[in-house]
Design a protein around this motif. Structure first.
Motif, PDB file in Angstrom:
ATOM      1  N   PHE A 169     -62.172 -29.009  30.453  1.00 23.87           N
ATOM      2  CA  PHE A 169     -63.602 -28.719  30.545  1.00 23.87           C
ATOM      3  C   PHE A 169     -64.128 -29.090  31.938  1.00 23.87           C
ATOM      4  O   PHE A 169     -64.854 -28.338  32.565  1.00 23.87           O
ATOM      5  CB  PHE A 169     -64.336 -29.513  29.454  1.00 23.87           C
ATOM      6  CG  PHE A 169     -65.818 -29.267  29.391  1.00 23.87           C
ATOM      7  CD1 PHE A 169     -66.315 -28.131  28.765  1.00 23.87           C
ATOM      8  CD2 PHE A 169     -66.722 -30.176  29.926  1.00 23.87           C
ATOM      9  CE1 PHE A 169     -67.694 -27.906  28.694  1.00 23.87           C
ATOM     10  CE2 PHE A 169     -68.089 -29.954  29.857  1.00 23.87           C
ATOM     11  CZ  PHE A 169     -68.578 -28.819  29.235  1.00 23.87           C
ATOM     12  N   GLU A 170     -63.709 -30.254  32.437  1.00 29.50           N
ATOM     13  CA  GLU A 170     -64.149 -30.684  33.774  1.00 29.50           C
ATOM     14  C   GLU A 170     -63.701 -29.684  34.845  1.00 29.50           C
ATOM     15  O   GLU A 170     -64.420 -29.434  35.812  1.00 29.50           O
ATOM     16  CB  GLU A 170     -63.581 -32.071  34.109  1.00 29.50           C
ATOM     17  CG  GLU A 170     -64.306 -33.211  33.401  1.00 29.50           C
ATOM     18  CD  GLU A 170     -63.624 -34.549  33.640  1.00 29.50           C
ATOM     19  OE1 GLU A 170     -63.185 -34.797  34.776  1.00 29.50           O
ATOM     20  OE2 GLU A 170     -63.527 -35.338  32.690  1.00 29.50           O
ATOM     21  N   ASP A 171     -62.496 -29.139  34.678  1.00 26.05           N
ATOM     22  CA  ASP A 171     -62.010 -28.144  35.642  1.00 26.05           C
ATOM     23  C   ASP A 171     -62.828 -26.854  35.591  1.00 26.05           C
ATOM     24  O   ASP A 171     -63.085 -26.227  36.615  1.00 26.05           O
ATOM     25  CB  ASP A 171     -60.532 -27.828  35.396  1.00 26.05           C
ATOM     26  CG  ASP A 171     -59.632 -28.908  35.990  1.00 26.05           C
ATOM     27  OD1 ASP A 171     -59.956 -29.395  37.080  1.00 26.05           O
ATOM     28  OD2 ASP A 171     -58.636 -29.265  35.359  1.00 26.05           O
ATOM     29  N   GLN A 172     -63.228 -26.451  34.373  1.00 29.50           N
ATOM     30  CA  GLN A 172     -64.078 -25.246  34.259  1.00 29.50           C
ATOM     31  C   GLN A 172     -65.411 -25.474  34.965  1.00 29.50           C
ATOM     32  O   GLN A 172     -65.934 -24.576  35.619  1.00 29.50           O
ATOM     33  CB  GLN A 172     -64.369 -24.939  32.792  1.00 29.50           C
ATOM     34  CG  GLN A 172     -63.185 -24.479  31.986  1.00 29.50           C
ATOM     35  CD  GLN A 172     -63.560 -24.329  30.515  1.00 29.50           C
ATOM     36  OE1 GLN A 172     -64.720 -24.172  30.161  1.00 29.50           O
ATOM     37  NE2 GLN A 172     -62.571 -24.377  29.655  1.00 29.50           N
ATOM     38  N   ILE A 173     -65.951 -26.684  34.836  1.00 25.18           N
ATOM     39  CA  ILE A 173     -67.235 -27.013  35.472  1.00 25.18           C
ATOM     40  C   ILE A 173     -67.064 -27.072  36.993  1.00 25.18           C
ATOM     41  O   ILE A 173     -67.904 -26.590  37.748  1.00 25.18           O
ATOM     42  CB  ILE A 173     -67.784 -28.362  34.927  1.00 25.18           C
ATOM     43  CG1 ILE A 173     -68.016 -28.297  33.410  1.00 25.18           C
ATOM     44  CG2 ILE A 173     -69.062 -28.781  35.652  1.00 25.18           C
ATOM     45  CD1 ILE A 173     -68.961 -27.220  32.931  1.00 25.18           C
ATOM     46  N   ALA A 174     -65.922 -27.619  37.447  1.00 23.03           N
ATOM     47  CA  ALA A 174     -65.669 -27.756  38.896  1.00 23.03           C
ATOM     48  C   ALA A 174     -65.552 -26.402  39.580  1.00 23.03           C
ATOM     49  O   ALA A 174     -65.858 -26.262  40.760  1.00 23.03           O
ATOM     50  CB  ALA A 174     -64.389 -28.559  39.140  1.00 23.03           C
ATOM     51  N   CYS A 175     -65.112 -25.377  38.841  1.00 23.46           N
ATOM     52  CA  CYS A 175     -64.890 -24.063  39.453  1.00 23.46           C
ATOM     53  C   CYS A 175     -66.115 -23.157  39.333  1.00 23.46           C
ATOM     54  O   CYS A 175     -66.210 -22.145  40.007  1.00 23.46           O
ATOM     55  CB  CYS A 175     -63.684 -23.386  38.788  1.00 23.46           C
ATOM     56  SG  CYS A 175     -63.034 -21.998  39.743  1.00 23.46           S
ATOM     57  N   ALA A 176     -67.066 -23.534  38.481  1.00 23.70           N
ATOM     58  CA  ALA A 176     -68.172 -22.627  38.151  1.00 23.70           C
ATOM     59  C   ALA A 176     -69.159 -22.424  39.294  1.00 23.70           C
ATOM     60  O   ALA A 176     -69.436 -23.347  40.055  1.00 23.70           O
ATOM     61  CB  ALA A 176     -68.915 -23.174  36.936  1.00 23.70           C
ATOM     62  N   ASP A 177     -69.693 -21.199  39.388  1.00 26.99           N
ATOM     63  CA  ASP A 177     -70.851 -20.912  40.242  1.00 26.99           C
ATOM     64  C   ASP A 177     -72.100 -20.844  39.373  1.00 26.99           C
ATOM     65  O   ASP A 177     -73.207 -21.017  39.844  1.00 26.99           O
ATOM     66  CB  ASP A 177     -70.673 -19.566  40.949  1.00 26.99           C
ATOM     67  CG  ASP A 177     -69.480 -19.627  41.894  1.00 26.99           C
ATOM     68  OD1 ASP A 177     -69.537 -20.422  42.846  1.00 26.99           O
ATOM     69  OD2 ASP A 177     -68.488 -18.924  41.648  1.00 26.99           O
ATOM     70  N   MET A 178     -71.884 -20.536  38.096  1.00 25.53           N
ATOM     71  CA  MET A 178     -72.981 -20.512  37.137  1.00 25.53           C
ATOM     72  C   MET A 178     -72.456 -21.051  35.815  1.00 25.53           C
ATOM     73  O   MET A 178     -71.356 -20.695  35.397  1.00 25.53           O
ATOM     74  CB  MET A 178     -73.482 -19.066  36.949  1.00 25.53           C
ATOM     75  CG  MET A 178     -74.556 -18.941  35.883  1.00 25.53           C
ATOM     76  SD  MET A 178     -74.998 -17.208  35.610  1.00 25.53           S
ATOM     77  CE  MET A 178     -75.979 -16.908  37.059  1.00 25.53           C
ATOM     78  N   ILE A 179     -73.230 -21.945  35.195  1.00 24.05           N
ATOM     79  CA  ILE A 179     -72.843 -22.482  33.891  1.00 24.05           C
ATOM     80  C   ILE A 179     -73.876 -21.985  32.889  1.00 24.05           C
ATOM     81  O   ILE A 179     -75.077 -22.177  33.065  1.00 24.05           O
ATOM     82  CB  ILE A 179     -72.822 -24.027  33.910  1.00 24.05           C
ATOM     83  CG1 ILE A 179     -71.793 -24.519  34.938  1.00 24.05           C
ATOM     84  CG2 ILE A 179     -72.502 -24.581  32.525  1.00 24.05           C
ATOM     85  CD1 ILE A 179     -71.897 -26.006  35.261  1.00 24.05           C
ATOM     86  N   VAL A 180     -73.399 -21.291  31.855  1.00 20.20           N
ATOM     87  CA  VAL A 180     -74.301 -20.772  30.829  1.00 20.20           C
ATOM     88  C   VAL A 180     -74.196 -21.688  29.613  1.00 20.20           C
ATOM     89  O   VAL A 180     -73.125 -21.805  29.001  1.00 20.20           O
ATOM     90  CB  VAL A 180     -73.919 -19.327  30.438  1.00 20.20           C
ATOM     91  CG1 VAL A 180     -74.818 -18.819  29.308  1.00 20.20           C
ATOM     92  CG2 VAL A 180     -74.024 -18.408  31.655  1.00 20.20           C
ATOM     93  N   VAL A 181     -75.297 -22.366  29.300  1.00 23.69           N
ATOM     94  CA  VAL A 181     -75.340 -23.234  28.115  1.00 23.69           C
ATOM     95  C   VAL A 181     -75.753 -22.342  26.957  1.00 23.69           C
ATOM     96  O   VAL A 181     -76.927 -22.024  26.776  1.00 23.69           O
ATOM     97  CB  VAL A 181     -76.360 -24.384  28.304  1.00 23.69           C
ATOM     98  CG1 VAL A 181     -76.437 -25.243  27.052  1.00 23.69           C
ATOM     99  CG2 VAL A 181     -75.980 -25.229  29.516  1.00 23.69           C
TER     100      VAL A 181
END
Length: 358
Positions: A169-181
């Motif tokens: 999960f942390e890696d997905q957040i580290a790579c994101a340009d946009m996070i959709v909650v």
């Protein structure tokens, strides 16, 4: 040189709502021709059929390509690159490519693949969108059904089975340009504000964190980020170097909580009309300041600059503002400035209008 075709990478765990987001995007494509690459895996391959049913001229069956193997980055050479080459060789090229990956491996190796010489001159990563299950993350899990995510992981022997989901999960957040909650309608105001501010603090500077329900995001917020992520890999480094740098698959249409059709009531847009502006550079700076102050997602439009025959086009993604002169004003055209402002519901329209007019 021909313009590169933008590609958006969508990642997130099983059940976060990636498919719902993509289906909504295809149904509201506003005439954009979107090609979709699905990282298909085993018996879970339901998404392809769902999406093929979208029946819209913006998404024909030919525009959906499945990768036969469940792991994009293990098969970059044999599977992903040839699929991309086939798509890019078409006569009726897509306007935009969307790649849905699973959340069980890293988006980083996929982004890196865009530097392969076969495709690097033709396509660019417009942005990486990470979809999270707001309800699950608030409750301290990373997916609605952790057992299902683990079962999915066991199906792919290529994957690293040891790393805790929290690290992926942390890696997905580290790579994101946009996070959709996603599923934000299941959270109260305090929960959703807390989650958004936590995700903002855990992600890179300038990453947009957006609340959504049922994956309903306006297409012009989701696409057209213009990031060029493949040229910016150092900034989005893997937090954890997993044994296998790898990308399996997903399948997450279990967003079946109350399907109320509140399409875009989480978003709003309005138009600001102004007269001529004096200085394009100063105005772009003013626009960026207003965007920061009011947390505006997108701003686009054109301006008339005193003493210049050409129209100034203005596009902003978050506080990153791009301007260029696109064409002369027509003889009968009013020399005015017209900007469309897009943001989450609750924008202070009069304050924003006043700040842009100042």
């Amino acid at each position: 040189m021909a313009q590169k075709i933008p590609a958006t990478v969508v990642t997130g765990f099983l059940g976060a709502g990636k498919t719902t987001l993509i289906r909504h995007m295809l149904q509201n494509a506003q005439g954009k021709r979107i090609a979709l690459i699905i990282n298909e895996f085993g018996d879970l391959g339901v998404d392809g059929d769902i999406l093929k049913g979208c029946g819209d001229e913006t998404c024909t069956e030919d525009d959906i390509m499945e990768l036969s193997n469940g792991c994009i980055c293990c098969t970059v050479a044999d599977d992903f690159i040839p699929t991309m080459e086939k798509l890019l060789a078409r006569e009726n090229k897509p306007d935009h490519i969307v790649i849905e990956t699973s959340g069980l491996a890293l988006p980083q190796p996929l982004v890196r693949a865009f530097n392969w010489p076969e495709i690097s001159t033709k396509v660019t990563v417009d942005g990486v969108v990470t979809v999270v299950d707001g309800k699950a993350v608030t409750e301290g899990r990373f997916a609605h059904n952790v057992a299902a995510v683990d079962a999915q992981r066991k199906l792919d022997e290529n994957l690293d089975h040891e790393t805790p989901l929290s690290e992926l999960f942390e890696d997905q957040i580290a790579c994101a340009d946009m996070i959709v909650v996603n599923k934000s309608d299941l959270l109260n105001d305090i929960e959703s504000e807390t989650l958004v501010s936590n995700l903002k603090s855990e992600s890179r500077k300038g990453v947009q964190v957006i609340k959504a329900s049922m994956g309903a995001l306006p297409v012009d917020v989701l696409l057209g980020q213009g990031i060029g992520a493949e040229g910016d890999l150092d900034a989005r480094h893997e937090v954890h170097h997993h044994d296998h740098d790898h990308d399996d698959d997903h399948h997450d249409d279990d967003d079946h909580h109350h399907h109320h059709d509140h399409d875009h009531d989480e978003f709003e847009s309005f138009v600001v009309e102004l007269g001529e502006i004096a200085d394009p550079t100063a105005f772009a700076q003013q626009v960026a300041d207003v965007i920061r102050t009011h947390d505006i997602l997108r701003l686009k439009g054109f301006a008339a600059v005193q003493g210049k025959p050409m129209r100034l086009t203005l596009q902003a993604v978050g506080p990153r503002v791009d301007t260029y002169f696109d064409r002369p004003f027509g003889a009968n055209e009013t020399r005015s400035t017209r900007l469309v402002v897009i943001g989450q519901a609750g924008l202070k329209q009069s304050e924003i209008t006043a700040a842009l007019s100042a």
